[in-house]
Scaffold this motif. Structure first.
Motif, mmCIF file in Angstrom:
data_model
loop_
_atom_site.group_PDB
_atom_site.id
_atom_site.type_symbol
_atom_site.label_atom_id
_atom_site.label_comp_id
_atom_site.label_asym_id
_atom_site.label_seq_id
_atom_site.Cartn_x
_atom_site.Cartn_y
_atom_site.Cartn_z
ATOM 1 N N ASP A 175 -2.583 -0.018 3.747
ATOM 2 C CA ASP A 175 -2.920 -0.211 2.336
ATOM 3 C C ASP A 175 -1.827 0.257 1.386
ATOM 4 O OD1 ASP A 175 -3.031 2.513 2.291
ATOM 5 O OD2 ASP A 175 -5.112 2.648 1.702
ATOM 6 N N GLN A 176 -0.711 0.673 1.877
ATOM 7 C CA GLN A 176 0.351 1.173 1.010
ATOM 8 C C GLN A 176 1.335 0.074 0.610
ATOM 9 O OE1 GLN A 176 0.220 4.245 -0.189
ATOM 10 N NE2 GLN A 176 -1.619 4.617 0.992
ATOM 11 N N GLY A 177 0.922 -1.173 0.687
ATOM 12 C CA GLY A 177 1.780 -2.270 0.270
ATOM 13 C C GLY A 177 2.250 -3.157 1.404
ATOM 14 N N GLN A 178 1.950 -2.786 2.631
ATOM 15 C CA GLN A 178 2.432 -3.547 3.777
ATOM 16 C C GLN A 178 1.877 -4.973 3.811
ATOM 17 O OE1 GLN A 178 4.653 -2.594 6.064
ATOM 18 N NE2 GLN A 178 4.943 -0.630 5.093
ATOM 19 N N LEU A 179 0.605 -5.146 3.483
ATOM 20 C CA LEU A 179 -0.003 -6.475 3.588
ATOM 21 C C LEU A 179 0.566 -7.450 2.574
ATOM 22 C CD1 LEU A 179 -3.736 -5.582 4.209
ATOM 23 C CD2 LEU A 179 -2.065 -6.427 5.844
ATOM 24 N N PHE A 180 0.786 -7.012 1.354
ATOM 25 C CA PHE A 180 1.246 -7.911 0.304
ATOM 26 C C PHE A 180 2.764 -7.963 0.193
ATOM 27 C CE2 PHE A 180 -3.066 -6.872 -1.354
ATOM 28 C CZ PHE A 180 -3.593 -8.126 -1.164
ATOM 29 N N SER A 181 3.470 -7.153 0.969
ATOM 30 C CA SER A 181 4.926 -7.167 0.887
ATOM 31 C C SER A 181 5.506 -8.481 1.385
ATOM 32 C CB SER A 181 5.519 -6.004 1.669
ATOM 33 O OG SER A 181 5.273 -6.165 3.055
ATOM 34 N N ASP A 228 3.052 -1.477 -6.383
ATOM 35 C CA ASP A 228 1.723 -1.823 -6.907
ATOM 36 C C ASP A 228 0.599 -1.242 -6.064
ATOM 37 O OD1 ASP A 228 2.939 -3.226 -8.908
ATOM 38 O OD2 ASP A 228 2.666 -5.183 -7.945
ATOM 39 N N MET A 229 0.721 -1.310 -4.761
ATOM 40 C CA MET A 229 -0.290 -0.810 -3.809
ATOM 41 C C MET A 229 -1.694 -1.303 -4.164
ATOM 42 S SD MET A 229 1.019 2.998 -2.784
ATOM 43 C CE MET A 229 0.615 3.755 -4.334
ATOM 44 N N TRP A 230 -1.895 -2.618 -4.174
ATOM 45 C CA TRP A 230 -3.175 -3.222 -4.563
ATOM 46 C C TRP A 230 -4.333 -2.722 -3.702
ATOM 47 C CZ3 TRP A 230 -3.439 -5.717 -8.987
ATOM 48 C CH2 TRP A 230 -2.300 -6.296 -9.502
ATOM 49 N N MET A 231 -4.167 -2.728 -2.401
ATOM 50 C CA MET A 231 -5.267 -2.316 -1.521
ATOM 51 C C MET A 231 -5.564 -0.829 -1.686
ATOM 52 S SD MET A 231 -6.266 -5.083 -0.279
ATOM 53 C CE MET A 231 -7.508 -4.502 0.830
ATOM 54 N N HIS A 232 -4.529 -0.033 -1.850
ATOM 55 C CA HIS A 232 -4.738 1.397 -2.057
ATOM 56 C C HIS A 232 -5.561 1.638 -3.320
ATOM 57 C CE1 HIS A 232 -3.963 5.691 -2.136
ATOM 58 N NE2 HIS A 232 -3.736 5.553 -3.426
ATOM 59 N N GLU A 233 -5.201 0.960 -4.393
ATOM 60 C CA GLU A 233 -5.928 1.134 -5.646
ATOM 61 C C GLU A 233 -7.367 0.621 -5.534
ATOM 62 O OE1 GLU A 233 -5.022 2.892 -8.222
ATOM 63 O OE2 GLU A 233 -3.154 3.332 -7.177
ATOM 64 N N PHE A 234 -7.561 -0.486 -4.827
ATOM 65 C CA PHE A 234 -8.913 -1.017 -4.627
ATOM 66 C C PHE A 234 -9.783 -0.006 -3.898
ATOM 67 C CE2 PHE A 234 -11.848 -3.236 -1.745
ATOM 68 C CZ PHE A 234 -12.695 -3.789 -2.679
ATOM 69 N N TYR A 235 -9.293 0.521 -2.774
ATOM 70 C CA TYR A 235 -10.083 1.486 -2.015
ATOM 71 C C TYR A 235 -10.246 2.793 -2.776
ATOM 72 C CZ TYR A 235 -10.102 -1.537 2.011
ATOM 73 O OH TYR A 235 -10.297 -2.586 2.847
ATOM 74 N N HIS A 236 -9.249 3.170 -3.518
ATOM 75 C CA HIS A 236 -9.326 4.378 -4.326
ATOM 76 C C HIS A 236 -10.449 4.257 -5.352
ATOM 77 C CE1 HIS A 236 -7.566 7.926 -6.334
ATOM 78 N NE2 HIS A 236 -8.035 7.370 -7.423
ATOM 79 N N PHE A 263 -17.600 9.415 -3.932
ATOM 80 C CA PHE A 263 -16.852 10.313 -3.053
ATOM 81 C C PHE A 263 -15.617 10.838 -3.767
ATOM 82 C CE2 PHE A 263 -19.056 7.505 -0.065
ATOM 83 C CZ PHE A 263 -19.693 8.450 0.698
ATOM 84 N N ALA A 264 -15.400 12.111 -3.632
ATOM 85 C CA ALA A 264 -14.176 12.688 -4.192
ATOM 86 C C ALA A 264 -13.030 12.375 -3.248
ATOM 87 C CB ALA A 264 -14.351 14.182 -4.347
ATOM 88 N N CYS A 265 -11.954 11.872 -3.776
ATOM 89 C CA CYS A 265 -10.828 11.530 -2.893
ATOM 90 C C CYS A 265 -9.553 12.263 -3.290
ATOM 91 C CB CYS A 265 -10.601 10.025 -2.864
ATOM 92 S SG CYS A 265 -10.306 9.303 -4.467
ATOM 93 N N HIS A 266 -9.598 13.032 -4.342
ATOM 94 C CA HIS A 266 -8.439 13.868 -4.696
ATOM 95 C C HIS A 266 -8.899 14.988 -5.579
ATOM 96 C CE1 HIS A 266 -8.229 11.742 -8.606
ATOM 97 N NE2 HIS A 266 -8.415 10.666 -7.885
#
Length: 71
Positions: free
Chosen positions: A36-42, A52-60, A68-71
């Motif tokens: 999710d750190q950009g590998q799929l859309f790179s 951009d990290m689209w998947m990371h932001e979506f899951y975040h 859920f607290a994530c940070h």
């Protein structure tokens, strides 16, 4: 034929196709979460996907929406 000659067989349990589909969804989800750190859309976006990290932001955001607290 009398009623005593008939045998009724009840099938209980989870269909194997359902288990296979759920395992496939699990594997796909783990794959997406792992990259999710950009590998799929790179492939389509190039280096911009890593910023951009689209998947990371979506899951975040989904973690926050689910409470859920994530940070």
């Amino acid at each position: 034929m009398s009623f005593t000659d008939q045998i009724t067989r009840a099938a209980a349990g989870v269909p194997k196709i359902a288990v296979g589909v759920l395992l496939g969804i699990l594997v796909l989800g783990v794959f997406v979460m792992g990259f999710d750190q950009g590998q799929l859309f790179s492939v389509a976006q190039g280096e911009q996907a890593y910023e951009d990290m689209w998947m990371h932001e979506f899951y975040h955001d989904m973690r926050h929406a689910a409470g859920f607290a994530c940070h």
